[in-house]
Enzyme design. Structure first.
Site, PDB file in Angstrom:
ATOM      1  N   LYS A 226      -5.496  18.109   5.320  1.00  0.00           N
ATOM      2  CA  LYS A 226      -6.354  16.921   5.201  1.00  0.00           C
ATOM      3  C   LYS A 226      -6.439  16.181   6.545  1.00  0.00           C
ATOM      4  O   LYS A 226      -7.503  15.697   6.944  1.00  0.00           O
ATOM      5  CB  LYS A 226      -5.819  16.002   4.101  1.00  0.00           C
ATOM      6  CG  LYS A 226      -6.565  14.694   3.939  1.00  0.00           C
ATOM      7  CD  LYS A 226      -7.995  14.857   3.453  1.00  0.00           C
ATOM      8  CE  LYS A 226      -8.713  13.506   3.428  1.00  0.00           C
ATOM      9  NZ  LYS A 226     -10.089  13.587   3.007  1.00  0.00           N
TER      10      LYS A 226
ATOM     11  N   LYS B 230      -6.414   4.800   9.161  1.00  0.00           N
ATOM     12  CA  LYS B 230      -5.116   5.209   8.603  1.00  0.00           C
ATOM     13  C   LYS B 230      -4.935   6.726   8.733  1.00  0.00           C
ATOM     14  O   LYS B 230      -3.884   7.220   9.144  1.00  0.00           O
ATOM     15  CB  LYS B 230      -5.086   4.770   7.131  1.00  0.00           C
ATOM     16  CG  LYS B 230      -3.897   5.174   6.325  1.00  0.00           C
ATOM     17  CD  LYS B 230      -4.114   6.224   5.255  1.00  0.00           C
ATOM     18  CE  LYS B 230      -5.308   6.200   4.388  1.00  0.00           C
ATOM     19  NZ  LYS B 230      -5.419   7.315   3.461  1.00  0.00           N
TER      20      LYS B 230
HETATM   21  N1  LIG Z   1     -13.341   6.995  -0.465  1.00  0.00           N
HETATM   22  C1  LIG Z   1     -13.466   8.230  -0.003  1.00  0.00           C
HETATM   23  O1  LIG Z   1     -14.579   8.681   0.331  1.00  0.00           O
HETATM   24  C2  LIG Z   1     -12.255   9.134   0.105  1.00  0.00           C
HETATM   25  C3  LIG Z   1     -12.468  10.509   0.330  1.00  0.00           C
HETATM   26  C4  LIG Z   1     -11.377  11.359   0.401  1.00  0.00           C
HETATM   27  C5  LIG Z   1     -10.094  10.839   0.295  1.00  0.00           C
HETATM   28  N2  LIG Z   1      -9.897   9.492   0.119  1.00  0.00           N
HETATM   29  C6  LIG Z   1      -8.523   8.997   0.015  1.00  0.00           C
HETATM   30  O2  LIG Z   1      -8.300   8.707  -1.353  1.00  0.00           O
HETATM   31  C7  LIG Z   1      -7.380   7.616  -1.461  1.00  0.00           C
HETATM   32  C8  LIG Z   1      -8.024   6.519  -2.312  1.00  0.00           C
HETATM   33  O3  LIG Z   1      -9.205   6.081  -1.654  1.00  0.00           O
HETATM   34  P1  LIG Z   1     -10.270   5.087  -2.341  1.00  0.00           P
HETATM   35  O4  LIG Z   1     -11.450   5.090  -1.444  1.00  0.00           O
HETATM   36  O5  LIG Z   1     -10.410   5.423  -3.784  1.00  0.00           O
HETATM   37  O6  LIG Z   1      -9.488   3.697  -2.166  1.00  0.00           O
HETATM   38  P2  LIG Z   1      -9.670   2.359  -3.019  1.00  0.00           P
HETATM   39  O7  LIG Z   1     -11.077   2.229  -3.475  1.00  0.00           O
HETATM   40  O8  LIG Z   1      -9.068   1.281  -2.198  1.00  0.00           O
HETATM   41  O9  LIG Z   1      -8.777   2.609  -4.330  1.00  0.00           O
HETATM   42  C9  LIG Z   1      -7.410   2.514  -4.365  1.00  0.00           C
HETATM   43  C10 LIG Z   1      -7.002   2.083  -5.755  1.00  0.00           C
HETATM   44  O10 LIG Z   1      -5.568   2.088  -5.829  1.00  0.00           O
HETATM   45  C11 LIG Z   1      -5.187   0.894  -6.470  1.00  0.00           C
HETATM   46  N3  LIG Z   1      -3.840   0.529  -6.021  1.00  0.00           N
HETATM   47  C12 LIG Z   1      -3.442   0.192  -4.799  1.00  0.00           C
HETATM   48  N4  LIG Z   1      -2.125  -0.083  -4.776  1.00  0.00           N
HETATM   49  C13 LIG Z   1      -1.700   0.099  -6.049  1.00  0.00           C
HETATM   50  C14 LIG Z   1      -0.454  -0.043  -6.690  1.00  0.00           C
HETATM   51  N5  LIG Z   1       0.622  -0.432  -6.001  1.00  0.00           N
HETATM   52  N6  LIG Z   1      -0.364   0.223  -8.025  1.00  0.00           N
HETATM   53  C15 LIG Z   1      -1.448   0.626  -8.712  1.00  0.00           C
HETATM   54  N7  LIG Z   1      -2.679   0.771  -8.167  1.00  0.00           N
HETATM   55  C16 LIG Z   1      -2.795   0.505  -6.858  1.00  0.00           C
HETATM   56  C17 LIG Z   1      -6.196  -0.130  -6.046  1.00  0.00           C
HETATM   57  O11 LIG Z   1      -6.140  -1.220  -6.955  1.00  0.00           O
HETATM   58  P3  LIG Z   1      -6.937  -2.614  -6.748  1.00  0.00           P
HETATM   59  O12 LIG Z   1      -8.023  -2.546  -7.781  1.00  0.00           O
HETATM   60  O13 LIG Z   1      -5.948  -3.671  -7.009  1.00  0.00           O
HETATM   61  O14 LIG Z   1      -7.457  -2.628  -5.332  1.00  0.00           O
HETATM   62  C18 LIG Z   1      -7.474   0.670  -6.109  1.00  0.00           C
HETATM   63  O15 LIG Z   1      -8.048   0.679  -7.399  1.00  0.00           O
HETATM   64  C19 LIG Z   1      -7.044   7.174  -0.028  1.00  0.00           C
HETATM   65  O16 LIG Z   1      -5.840   7.760   0.378  1.00  0.00           O
HETATM   66  C20 LIG Z   1      -8.217   7.721   0.779  1.00  0.00           C
HETATM   67  O17 LIG Z   1      -7.849   7.957   2.119  1.00  0.00           O
HETATM   68  C21 LIG Z   1     -10.958   8.637   0.005  1.00  0.00           C
END
Ligand SMILES: NC(=O)c1ccc[n+]([C@@H]2O[C@H](COP(=O)([O-])OP(=O)(O)OC[C@H]3O[C@@H](n4cnc5c(N)ncnc54)[C@H](OP(=O)(O)O)[C@@H]3O)[C@@H](O)[C@H]2O)c1
Length: 297
Positions: free
Chosen positions: A173, A241
């Site tokens: 990744k 990150k």
């Molecule tokens: N977005 C993309 O296009 C993409 C593509 C590939 C990989 N990724 C990877 O996938 C991962 C998630 O990305 P995302 O874009 O989905 O991020 P995101 O929208 O910020 O979602 C993260 C989720 O995790 C929750 N969370 C954070 N801390 C927590 C905790 N301590 N306990 C329970 N829930 C918690 C957040 O809750 P809240 O509702 O409170 O914020 C939020 O709903 C990351 O590592 C990112 O690098 C993302």
């Protein structure tokens, strides 16, 4: 009987991935830091609600995490009220977040002490791939755990590859994130140069797409570049990150990553300018900014 699935982290990626699992017929127990989001998900899909990661683990055969960063996964898995407090013997933890391979291996060994096992299974394909169930999933861990998880991966993704032992998914990744970031940066330079030279950005993308320069960034981010509306998508701060993870891995393995370091700095400057919440394709704005914003010549 199908396995009971726990899902923690219902963000841009986690929500549609969890929805795809429900649609594939799995019973889900969900948890999210902001509880109201998990409530909305439960109302929409009929999933069970849990108030802590521990509670999720107690009621699941397989626990999936989809969280922002290494410290988030560390606290959800190994912190107070975390997955490790509730995980059953023989259970499987699948972390699909993008985090450090070093942290991954540490957590996998903690999970093993509980008689359970862990896979790292980060994804690429973005929010669109998550919604459409076409993610690429790169998996590190034991072969038998990979086979056990395969039906779940098939509900969420299309290209599913076991790439090696624990941590290997995260290494692949990191490599992926280098190529994506540097491609966006290159396309941004091309677009700003072209525009200043008096050529319409859509013409530049059309022409370059047809030759050796053509790449998926031009296709997938085309509308964002042209409309200059940078709703995420993938937030620039998350890509910062990820390059941090890549640079740390480069240091550990003794690999020089000079251009990655440069783009890492550009992503940092986006955060400092208040653009960290924008899509990573907003790197275009950094090049415009460095070039005087188009208004100062
Ligand atoms: N977005 C993309 O296009 C993409 C593509 C590939 C990989 N990724 C990877 O996938 C991962 C998630 O990305 P995302 O874009 O989905 O991020 P995101 O929208 O910020 O979602 C993260 C989720 O995790 C929750 N969370 C954070 N801390 C927590 C905790 N301590 N306990 C329970 N829930 C918690 C957040 O809750 P809240 O509702 O409170 O914020 C939020 O709903 C990351 O590592 C990112 O690098 C993302």
């Amino acid at each position: 009987m199908p396995e009971r699935i726990g899902f923690i982290g219902l963000g841009i990626m986690g929500w549609p991935m969890a929805e795809n699992l429900v649609q594939a017929g799995y019973d889900l127990t969900v948890h999210n830091r902001t509880h109201s989001k998990a409530q909305r998900f439960a109302e929409k899909t009929g999933a069970q609600l849990a108030h802590s990661p521990k509670e999720v683990a107690e009621s699941s055969d397989v626990v999936i995490t989809m969280l922002p960063d290494s410290p988030d996964v560390q606290s959800v898995v190994a912190g107070e009220g975390g997955v490790l407090e509730g995980i059953r013997e023989g259970a499987l933890l699948i972390d699909m977040s993008t985090i450090s391979p070093v942290v991954t291996r540490e957590l996998a060994s903690e999970v093993k002490k509980k008689g359970a096992s862990m896979l790292d299974a980060p994804v690429s394909g973005g929010d669109v791939g998550a919604r459409e169930g076409t993610l690429s999933i790169m998996v590190g861990g034991e072969e038998e755990d990979f086979e056990r998880a395969r039906p779940l991966f098939e509900a969420m993704g299309k290209t599913i590859t076991h790439v090696g032992p624990s941590g290997a998914g995260q290494v692949v990744k990191a490599a992926n994130q280098i190529v994506v970031a540097l491609s966006i940066e290159a396309v941004s330079e091309a677009l700003v140069l072209g525009s200043r030279g008096g050529v319409a950005p859509e013409k530049i993308l059309d022409v370059l797409s047809g030759g050796l320069a053509g790449n998926r960034v031009m296709e997938v981010k085309r509308e964002k570049f042209l409309s200059r509306s940078f709703e995420p998508g993938f937030r620039a701060e998350l890509h910062h990150k990820d390059l941090g993870i890549a640079l740390a891995a480069g240091r550990e393995y003794g690999v020089a990553l000079p251009v990655t370091a440069l783009v890492d700095q550009m992503l940092l400057s986006m955060k400092k300018k208040g653009w960290g919440g924008e899509d990573h394709s907003a790197l275009l704005r950094v090049i415009e900014d460095l070039s005087g914003d188009g208004t100062t010549e």
